[in-house]
Design an enzyme around this catalytic site. Sequence first.
Site, PDB file in Angstrom:
ATOM      1  N   LYS A  70       0.849  -1.182   0.000  1.00 43.11           N
ATOM      2  CA  LYS A  70       0.000   0.000   0.000  1.00 43.11           C
ATOM      3  C   LYS A  70       0.890   1.239   0.000  1.00 43.11           C
ATOM      4  O   LYS A  70       2.001   1.142   0.516  1.00 43.11           O
ATOM      5  CB  LYS A  70      -0.980   0.022   1.179  1.00 43.11           C
ATOM      6  CG  LYS A  70      -0.420  -0.387   2.553  1.00 43.11           C
ATOM      7  CD  LYS A  70       0.711   0.347   3.172  1.00 43.11           C
ATOM      8  CE  LYS A  70       0.650   1.795   3.473  1.00 43.11           C
ATOM      9  NZ  LYS A  70       1.890   2.306   4.141  1.00 43.11           N
ATOM     10  N   TYR A  91      -4.407   3.999   6.611  1.00 42.07           N
ATOM     11  CA  TYR A  91      -4.934   3.002   7.559  1.00 42.07           C
ATOM     12  C   TYR A  91      -6.263   3.459   8.162  1.00 42.07           C
ATOM     13  O   TYR A  91      -7.150   2.649   8.405  1.00 42.07           O
ATOM     14  CB  TYR A  91      -3.926   2.727   8.683  1.00 42.07           C
ATOM     15  CG  TYR A  91      -2.754   1.889   8.229  1.00 42.07           C
ATOM     16  CD1 TYR A  91      -2.793   0.504   8.310  1.00 42.07           C
ATOM     17  CD2 TYR A  91      -1.610   2.478   7.717  1.00 42.07           C
ATOM     18  CE1 TYR A  91      -1.735  -0.271   7.886  1.00 42.07           C
ATOM     19  CE2 TYR A  91      -0.537   1.722   7.276  1.00 42.07           C
ATOM     20  CZ  TYR A  91      -0.608   0.344   7.371  1.00 42.07           C
ATOM     21  OH  TYR A  91       0.436  -0.425   6.940  1.00 42.07           O
TER      22      TYR A  91
HETATM   23  P1  NDP Z   1      12.448   1.457   2.873  1.00 43.32           P
HETATM   24  O1  NDP Z   1      12.979   2.789   2.535  1.00 43.32           O
HETATM   25  O2  NDP Z   1      12.880   0.838   4.143  1.00 43.32           O
HETATM   26  O3  NDP Z   1      12.761   0.424   1.706  1.00 43.32           O
HETATM   27  C1  NDP Z   1      12.499   0.686   0.368  1.00 43.32           C
HETATM   28  C2  NDP Z   1      13.512  -0.076  -0.478  1.00 43.32           C
HETATM   29  O4  NDP Z   1      13.185   0.135  -1.844  1.00 43.32           O
HETATM   30  C3  NDP Z   1      14.949   0.395  -0.343  1.00 43.32           C
HETATM   31  O5  NDP Z   1      15.615  -0.176   0.747  1.00 43.32           O
HETATM   32  C4  NDP Z   1      15.542  -0.026  -1.659  1.00 43.32           C
HETATM   33  O6  NDP Z   1      15.871  -1.394  -1.579  1.00 43.32           O
HETATM   34  C5  NDP Z   1      14.375   0.075  -2.618  1.00 43.32           C
HETATM   35  N1  NDP Z   1      14.449   1.253  -3.494  1.00 43.32           N
HETATM   36  C6  NDP Z   1      14.500   1.213  -4.843  1.00 43.32           C
HETATM   37  N2  NDP Z   1      14.555   2.447  -5.360  1.00 43.32           N
HETATM   38  C7  NDP Z   1      14.563   3.304  -4.316  1.00 43.32           C
HETATM   39  C8  NDP Z   1      14.638   4.712  -4.216  1.00 43.32           C
HETATM   40  N3  NDP Z   1      14.700   5.497  -5.308  1.00 43.32           N
HETATM   41  N4  NDP Z   1      14.639   5.253  -2.999  1.00 43.32           N
HETATM   42  C9  NDP Z   1      14.556   4.503  -1.883  1.00 43.32           C
HETATM   43  N5  NDP Z   1      14.486   3.146  -1.921  1.00 43.32           N
HETATM   44  C10 NDP Z   1      14.490   2.547  -3.136  1.00 43.32           C
HETATM   45  O7  NDP Z   1      10.858   1.577   2.816  1.00 43.32           O
HETATM   46  P2  NDP Z   1       9.799   0.633   3.511  1.00 43.32           P
HETATM   47  O8  NDP Z   1      10.259  -0.746   3.505  1.00 43.32           O
HETATM   48  O9  NDP Z   1       9.405   1.229   4.807  1.00 43.32           O
HETATM   49  O10 NDP Z   1       8.537   0.820   2.519  1.00 43.32           O
HETATM   50  C11 NDP Z   1       8.475   0.170   1.270  1.00 43.32           C
HETATM   51  C12 NDP Z   1       7.000   0.024   0.857  1.00 43.32           C
HETATM   52  O11 NDP Z   1       6.332  -0.762   1.829  1.00 43.32           O
HETATM   53  C13 NDP Z   1       6.229   1.331   0.789  1.00 43.32           C
HETATM   54  O12 NDP Z   1       5.317   1.281  -0.278  1.00 43.32           O
HETATM   55  C14 NDP Z   1       5.473   1.399   2.084  1.00 43.32           C
HETATM   56  O13 NDP Z   1       4.255   2.124   2.001  1.00 43.32           O
HETATM   57  C15 NDP Z   1       5.208  -0.070   2.340  1.00 43.32           C
HETATM   58  N6  NDP Z   1       5.131  -0.371   3.788  1.00 43.32           N
HETATM   59  C16 NDP Z   1       4.052  -1.077   4.223  1.00 43.32           C
HETATM   60  C17 NDP Z   1       3.921  -1.385   5.533  1.00 43.32           C
HETATM   61  C18 NDP Z   1       2.755  -2.176   5.996  1.00 43.32           C
HETATM   62  O14 NDP Z   1       2.604  -2.336   7.211  1.00 43.32           O
HETATM   63  N7  NDP Z   1       1.934  -2.718   5.094  1.00 43.32           N
HETATM   64  C19 NDP Z   1       4.917  -0.953   6.528  1.00 43.32           C
HETATM   65  C20 NDP Z   1       6.035  -0.261   5.956  1.00 43.32           C
HETATM   66  C21 NDP Z   1       6.117   0.021   4.628  1.00 43.32           C
HETATM   67  P3  NDP Z   1      17.148  -2.006  -2.322  1.00 43.32           P
HETATM   68  O15 NDP Z   1      18.330  -1.356  -1.671  1.00 43.32           O
HETATM   69  O16 NDP Z   1      17.013  -3.445  -2.044  1.00 43.32           O
HETATM   70  O17 NDP Z   1      17.016  -1.672  -3.766  1.00 43.32           O
END
Ligand code: NDP
Length: 366
Positions: A130, A214
């Site tokens: 989401k 949420y």
């Molecule tokens: P993070 O910033 O922790 O992780 C995102 C990952 O995406 C990065 O670590 C990186 O991984 C990759 N990535 C690729 N391109 C980019 C960019 N341009 N900038 C930053 N990161 C990039 O975010 P979250 O894990 O917190 O969130 C990711 C998704 O999950 C979002 O859509 C968020 O809304 C959703 N989410 C949902 C939750 C829920 O409870 N359902 C809780 C938290 C988040 P890599 O280094 O491997 O390429």
Amino acid sequence: MVENSRRAVLGGLGAGLAMTLGPARASAADRKVGYAIVGLGYYATQQIMPAFASCDRSRLVALVSGTPAKLDTFGDKYDIPASHRYSYGDFDRIRNNPDIDIVYVVLPNSLHAEYSIRAAQAGKHVMCEKPMAVSVAEGERMIAAFRQAGKKLMIGYRSRFEQYNRLAIDLARSGHVGPTRIITADHGFPITAGQWRLDRSLSGGGSLMDIGIYSLNAARYLTGEEPVEVSAIESTDRNDPRFRTVEDRINFLLRFPSGIEAVCVSSYSSSHNSYRVTGTGGWIEMSPATPYAGQAMSIHRNGETTPRTLPPGKSQFAGQLDHLAECVINDTTPIVPGEEGLADLRVIEAIYRSAAERRHIALQAM
Ligand code: NDP
């Protein structure tokens, strides 16, 4: 042909030998569906990937990341062979990997549509985090692409697989505290600077896209209705360096067809995580309502407030992963398909419009 002759052989065998062959048949029926995780950030690595250990129907088989060191670390930790570790440049090669049934997109919001559609075009089903996308138009494009590819799209609304939220839905919709009149739903946290969530080009918006969703989603699942009118006000200190491109607080009111109203908080500068369903005969409260663990419910009826506790159950993360796996195995539709994500986006756009134009926005019945 092979299957037919195997059946014929089994049919002609004595019971003892058939029992010996039993486990092989059972393991085919108990097949675990293979997931590739795209984007190895906080949520993927800390919440989703560990949950595979308690899944009955799902297994982690591949990783996609832009950070080679993460592919090494998590690839080794989860025993993912080098052939199943991909960069974003490599992504479309997942088409040739039959172990991958489902791609789980856990990227910043503005990348959801692109990677989900590419996965569908590579012949894979998708779990997408989401918000589904950053606009209604993108969400519609995703749904069309999945329809064309004949693949399933599910949105990561984990609370729908969490036992207290499921109970709250049953109680609210069955009139346990009388017909629902008002829902209050509050979600927020004080956000720290320096993350993609504060860059509109990656997030698509501020607190509403990330955490206020949420409150919105809960109001929709607790009523089982779609709002017909929206009213919102935004409060953002544009001098705060965190809020140069996205909103801080955007509180909104939803009116549902049955007359229920939902009063919702969405904030990036204060902590909230609760909802209360108030009916004509009492209320159901969840506080906290949607954390990763530790939901707490209390019910007020006949002048008394009592906590409601449930025995520990399957985690919402494992439940969510296994649900899509079962949908793939049984060819059924997920309870939170792309259309569910689109319904939220439709209201989100109306909330932003209401706040910007300072007026109520009517929504067409879906
Ligand atoms: P993070 O910033 O922790 O992780 C995102 C990952 O995406 C990065 O670590 C990186 O991984 C990759 N990535 C690729 N391109 C980019 C960019 N341009 N900038 C930053 N990161 C990039 O975010 P979250 O894990 O917190 O969130 C990711 C998704 O999950 C979002 O859509 C968020 O809304 C959703 N989410 C949902 C939750 C829920 O409870 N359902 C809780 C938290 C988040 P890599 O280094 O491997 O390429």
